[in-house]
Enzyme design. Structure first.
Site, short mmCIF file in Angstrom:
data_model
loop_
_atom_site.label_atom_id
_atom_site.label_comp_id
_atom_site.label_asym_id
_atom_site.label_seq_id
_atom_site.Cartn_x
_atom_site.Cartn_y
_atom_site.Cartn_z
N PHE A 140 30.48 -28.76 -32.29
CA PHE A 140 29.27 -27.95 -32.30
C PHE A 140 28.44 -28.28 -31.06
O PHE A 140 28.14 -29.44 -30.80
CB PHE A 140 28.43 -28.21 -33.56
N ASP A 225 28.56 -34.75 -25.52
CA ASP A 225 27.43 -34.16 -26.23
C ASP A 225 26.98 -35.20 -27.26
O ASP A 225 27.60 -35.36 -28.32
CB ASP A 225 27.88 -32.86 -26.90
N LYS A 254 17.80 -33.49 -30.37
CA LYS A 254 17.47 -33.95 -31.72
C LYS A 254 16.48 -35.14 -31.73
O LYS A 254 15.30 -34.92 -31.66
CB LYS A 254 18.74 -34.26 -32.51
C1 LIG Z 1 22.31 -29.80 -33.18
C2 LIG Z 1 23.33 -29.91 -32.11
C3 LIG Z 1 23.30 -29.10 -30.97
C4 LIG Z 1 22.30 -27.98 -30.78
O1 LIG Z 1 21.01 -28.46 -30.64
P1 LIG Z 1 19.77 -27.44 -30.72
O2 LIG Z 1 18.59 -28.29 -30.41
O3 LIG Z 1 19.75 -26.86 -32.10
O4 LIG Z 1 20.01 -26.40 -29.69
C5 LIG Z 1 24.25 -29.32 -29.98
N1 LIG Z 1 25.18 -30.27 -30.11
C6 LIG Z 1 25.24 -31.08 -31.20
C7 LIG Z 1 26.28 -32.15 -31.27
C8 LIG Z 1 24.33 -30.91 -32.24
O5 LIG Z 1 24.41 -31.68 -33.33
#
Ligand SMILES: *Cc1c(COP(=O)(O)O)cnc(C)c1O
Length: 400
Positions: A140, A225, A254
């Site tokens: 994600f 990420d 986050k």
């Molecule tokens: C939540 C998340 C995102 C997206 O972050 P947003 O602030 O909602 O755009 C991207 N990568 C990972 C691994 C996430 O958990």
């Protein structure tokens, strides 16, 4: 002064029904106040929160050092454009750099934006028109067109086609598949060191190191990420530090501002040169409030020894959940690193989440069958046991 009034949950829900686009599934509860790992609803019910802020509130609700830093800053200077210098942004970049791999930061406001920056950087840095990025099934990376394409989950793609060209997908953990996907047009590999939304998937031994070797061999950027895994969640500052692998680019969001909106992309000074002036920007990126909150969050983790505490909590969670697995046949597997926790069930987890809410415990279910807990790293051991007792009772029922 604009105020909020103490209305019932029902009145607020009515506002939403009329005026807010219904693109989220929401529980019919309006939350009004939070402190540490507790939140209260409009009716005065208190909940123990094992999923505070969807992982953003890693220091609990309203952590006092973050509140104080923001209160101090908001009356001095809220935001200035990135055509000027501000000390808070410089200090924030230094604090992140010193705790990671000594790089430089680009600031923005969300995880998707940080990954978008990383994707643009990978293309710009390749210089030879290379554009393909390998990402992983079940990963994600966000909801913008580029990051949703990077997110190799068909359910998020439906109806959005044509997607952005240039993303190819490999199974998480499968180095051979990655090897086969790399060609002359590949510029990067982008991966979550531990897949969060994909069900708290911890990579097999040697996987991340193998990706590093492939990147070195083919001249690709390795992008981690760490939007969900970063900033202390796993008991180290960044998840990559568990695996003895250093990325070229790391994205954070986050929890990076202790609960405020903010995000960052970090990379080495050499690679950073490819993000030439004018090629990328974010109006609110690195604003004074986010920066002060970001520094306060890092300092709080240090002054309260929360990395060690998160490791301790992880060990206790692991023990409690493994005990439950022995008792309740619905539990297939327990995956824990610090306060990043997945409990894989053999059944759909929706009913368990609702049963927990009924008992005033907030948790999440991802990928249908994985109960996901992302508690605050300053959760107390008492709170941990209270929540686990509830989960134990709920899972006992689910088995029937
Ligand atoms: C939540 C998340 C995102 C997206 O972050 P947003 O602030 O909602 O755009 C991207 N990568 C990972 C691994 C996430 O958990």
């Amino acid at each position: 002064m604009a105020t909020i009034t103490a209305t019932s949950s029902a009145e607020t829900i009515d506002l939403f029904n009329r005026y807010v686009i219904p693109n989220y599934k929401r529980y019919p509860i309006c939350l009004v106040r939070g402190e540490g790992s507790y939140v209260w609803d409009a009716e005065g019910n208190r909940y123990l929160d094992f999923f505070p802020g969807w992982g953003c509130n890693l220091l609990g609700h309203c952590p006092p050092p973050v509140v104080e830093a923001v209160q101090d800053q908001v009356a001095r200077l809220i935001h200035i454009p990135n055509t000027w210098y501000t000390e808070p942004q410089g200090l924030w970049a230094k604090a992140l750099s010193e705790r990671s791999f000594g790089g430089q930061a680009f600031f923005c406001n969300s995880g998707a934006e940080a990954n978008e920056a990383a994707i643009k950087l990978a293309r710009l840095h390749s210089q030879k028109g290379k554009y393909k990025i390998v990402t992983f099934l079940g990963g994600f990376h966000g909801r913008t067109m580029a990051t949703v394409t990077a997110t190799a989950q068909p359910k998020y793609h439906e109806g959005l086609e044509p997607l952005m060209p240039g993303f190819v997908y490999a199974p998480f953990g499968d180095l051979d598949a990655v090897r086969r996907l790399i060609d002359d047009e590949t510029c990067a590999i982008m991966v979550e060191p531990i897949q969060g939304e994909g069900g708290v998937q911890i990579p097999p031994q040697g996987f991340l190191k193998g990706l590093r070797e492939l990147c070195d061999k083919h001249g690709l950027l390795l992008i981690f990420d760490e939007v969900q895994t970063g900033c202390g969640r796993t008991g180290k500052w960044f998840a990559y530090q568990h695996f003895d692998v250093t990325p070229d680019v790391m994205t954070l969001a986050k929890a990076v501002c202790g609960g405020l909106a903010g995000a960052a992309m970090l990379t080495t000074p050499e690679i950073a040169k490819s993000l030439r002036p004018g090629m990328h920007a974010s109006t609110f990126g690195g604003n004074c409030l986010a920066a002060r909150a970001g520094v306060a969050a890092l300092e709080m983790i240090e002054s309260e020894n929360l990395l060690a505490h998160a490791q301790r909590l992880g060990a206790i969670f692991k023990k409690r959940l493994e005990e439950m697995r022995q008792k309740h046949h619905v539990i297939r597997e327990v995956r824990v690193l610090g306060v990043m926790i997945g409990v894989e069930l053999s059944i759909d987890g929706t009913a368990a989440v609702q049963a927990c809410i009924d008992r005033r415990l907030l948790i999440n279910c991802t990928h249908g069958t994985v109960l996901r807990l992302l508690p605050a790293m300053n959760l107390t051991e008492d709170q941990l046991h209270q929540g686990c007792d509830i989960l134990d009772a709920v899972l006992a029922e689910q088995g029937n």
